[in-house]
Write an enzyme that holds these catalytic residues in place. Structure first.
Site, PDB file in Angstrom:
ATOM      1  CB  SER A  23      36.172  -3.666 -24.787  1.00 51.08           C
ATOM      2  OG  SER A  23      36.021  -2.426 -24.164  1.00 51.08           O
ATOM      3  NE  ARG A  27      32.243  -6.336 -26.873  1.00 45.57           N
ATOM      4  CZ  ARG A  27      32.235  -5.382 -25.947  1.00 45.57           C
ATOM      5  NH1 ARG A  27      33.154  -5.374 -24.993  1.00 45.57           N
ATOM      6  NH2 ARG A  27      31.304  -4.444 -25.954  1.00 45.57           N
ATOM      7  NE  ARG A 123      28.745   2.256 -14.253  1.00 44.27           N
ATOM      8  CZ  ARG A 123      29.720   1.817 -15.034  1.00 44.27           C
ATOM      9  NH1 ARG A 123      30.628   1.001 -14.572  1.00 44.27           N
ATOM     10  NH2 ARG A 123      29.796   2.198 -16.291  1.00 44.27           N
ATOM     11  CB  SER A 168      25.433   2.774 -24.854  1.00 46.23           C
ATOM     12  OG  SER A 168      25.860   1.706 -24.025  1.00 46.23           O
ATOM     13  CD  GLN A 170      29.114  -0.955 -20.730  1.00 48.13           C
ATOM     14  OE1 GLN A 170      28.140  -0.775 -20.008  1.00 48.13           O
ATOM     15  NE2 GLN A 170      30.350  -0.758 -20.323  1.00 48.13           N
ATOM     16  CG  ASP A 320      35.921   4.075 -20.651  1.00 44.61           C
ATOM     17  OD1 ASP A 320      35.031   4.601 -19.954  1.00 44.61           O
ATOM     18  OD2 ASP A 320      35.815   2.941 -21.142  1.00 44.61           O
ATOM     19  CE  LYS A 347      31.782   5.438 -19.447  1.00 44.71           C
ATOM     20  NZ  LYS A 347      31.686   4.105 -20.061  1.00 44.71           N
ATOM     21  NE  ARG A 351      35.401   7.115 -15.133  1.00 46.27           N
ATOM     22  CZ  ARG A 351      35.512   5.997 -15.846  1.00 46.27           C
ATOM     23  NH1 ARG A 351      35.293   6.017 -17.147  1.00 46.27           N
ATOM     24  NH2 ARG A 351      35.841   4.864 -15.249  1.00 46.27           N
ATOM     25  NE  ARG A 399      38.519   3.649 -17.982  1.00 47.71           N
ATOM     26  CZ  ARG A 399      39.323   2.673 -18.413  1.00 47.71           C
ATOM     27  NH1 ARG A 399      40.622   2.820 -18.369  1.00 47.71           N
ATOM     28  NH2 ARG A 399      38.818   1.547 -18.882  1.00 47.71           N
TER      29      ARG A 399
END
Length: 439
Positions: A23, A27, A123, A168, A170, A320, A347, A351, A399
């Protein structure tokens, strides 16, 4: 597709370092590209997702160069001075890159096209299209609001106050990034606090943010037309990557490892609290602050785990890490119940369904619900492992692949997964670290 079988492991020992936080790496590249002047980044995660962000920022006019392992130099183009991309922005598998860049470009007056791989193209992007549309950006998306997607930014965009319908980070970050180049003040209200790397790092780069409360909910206000100043960014180790080694060391008898330089931001480190609640021995050593982010070395020792009910309030701080937590639960004593995990269905894969199928195939006792799993643990007994010629379906999800790798370490017959290539999207050194720790 390289399938792989993960076998029973010797105790994990020694000191390891996991790659930089994904993350924060995304950025760091984006914000350095918006500053005028030269920034340096140390410890950048060099996985495929982050490299997709670097390639996109180059198309938008930033000069980005790798100077050594994890070391990068960025000469920014300046906020409001980004160039219209000549080609489609290929986001690969990265939902973070896509949603954050859509936000960033929503307040720049040109068109961009976003494309991605098969998994990313399934997604949902509507959750960012809605607020960015309110700010003046226009979109032509594929059916269901997915990629490929064409967006035209607004110049000037309109500041809004937006309350997140789902927690979220995001979506929050997309709106804040759109607000960076928008005259006036853009506000986001979040009902549940989510990871706050965007707020911390933007403040470090010189943007003006105010964080307060509105009717008991968190309110973040960003002042537009910011001038970002170049920085020297040090990226802490990714807690999501560290989680696989935490769980492996807790489960494999005789293990005793130190994971260095792990980001311990409380909006991200929920996995540590959850594993401690289950009885896991995880000690924070040498706690410190690096570049505005709390960091510690984690000393993890094999521990018998107990099944627990996981409080849904912790979900945003470890969203996650649930796939690998499910593996820990499969070997705990008693029952673990998880709820409030609706977000896991959208995701890189679904998941909840993918991990229920994978763990049941490996011999665990798992029941799937709409918003989570109930898992009856073995009390520390190894899982049976996958039947001969059967493969866990990873659904192109890194993952799932790494979580089932950990399950293989504590199985009698090994766990075979259908494809380990997706691991490179977030943790290119995973296989080598695992072999090294078990040697």
């Amino acid at each position: 597709m390289p399938a792989h079988t993960f076998q029973t492991s010797r105790p994990l020992r020694g000191t390891i370092r996991v790659p930089g936080d994904k993350s924060i790496s995304h950025r760091a590249l984006m914000f350095s590209s918006l500053a005028i002047g030269e920034s340096t980044i140390h410890g950048l995660l060099e996985g495929e997702d982050v490299l997709a962000t670097a390639a996109a920022m180059r198309q938008l006019g930033a000069d980005i160069e790798r100077t050594g392992e994890g070391d990068w130099r960025v000469n920014g183009a300046g906020l409001g001075s980004l160039l219209e991309p000549k080609n489609a922005l290929d986001m690969g598998n990265s939902g973070t890159s896509t949603r954050l860049l859509m936000g960033l470009l929503a307040s720049h007056g040109f068109a961009s096209t976003f494309i991605g791989d098969a998994s990313l193209s399934g997604r949902p992007m509507k959750r960012v299209i809605d607020p960015l549309g309110q700010m003046g950006a226009s979109f032509e998306a594929s059916t269901g609001g997915t990629l490929p997607l064409m967006m035209r930014g607004a110049s000037p965009a309109v500041p809004i106050t937006y309350r997140l319908p789902v927690a979220s980070a995001q979506v929050k970050s997309a709106v804040l990034l759109a607000g960076l180049n928008t005259p006036g003040i853009t506000r986001v209200i979040e009902p549940v606090e989510t990871r706050d790397h965007t707020e911390r790092m933007l403040t470090g780069f010189g943007a003006t943010l105010e964080i307060g409360e509105h009717n008991g909910e968190r309110l973040i206000a960003i002042h537009g037309e910011a001038e970002l100043k170049p920085q020297n960014v040090i990226v802490p180790g990714d807690p999501s990557s560290a989680a696989f080694f935490m769980v492996a060391a807790l489960l494999v008898p005789g293990s005793d490892i130190v994971i260095e330089n792990v980001g311990m931001n409380r909006t991200r480190a929920g996995i540590v609290s959850a594993l401690r609640q289950m009885g896991g021995s995880i000690e924070e050593v040498n706690a410190r602050e690096v570049g505005g982010e709390p960091v510690a070395d984690l000393h993890v020792k094999h521990s018998p785990l107990q099944g627990v009910d996981i409080d849904p309030a912790i979900v945003p701080s470890m969203v996650d890490e649930f796939p690998v937590l499910f593996v820990a639960a499969a070997l705990a004593q008693g029952t673990t119940r998880t709820t409030g995990l609706d977000e896991l269905r959208v995701k890189e894969s679904d998941r909840i369904a993918a991990m229920a199928a994978a763990l049941n195939l490996a011999g665990a006792d798992v029941e799937e619900h709409e918003d989570g799993l109930t898992i009856q643990g073995t009390g520390g007994e190894p899982l049976k492992g996958t039947p001969k010629n059967a493969l866990v379906k990873t659904s192109l999800d890194h993952r799932i692949a790494m979580s089932m790798a950990v399950a293989g370490l504590v199985s009698r017959d090994g766990v075979s997964v259908d494809d380990i290539t997706p691991i490179a999207t977030s943790f290119p050194t995973f296989m080598n670290l695992l072999e090294g720790a078990a040697a």
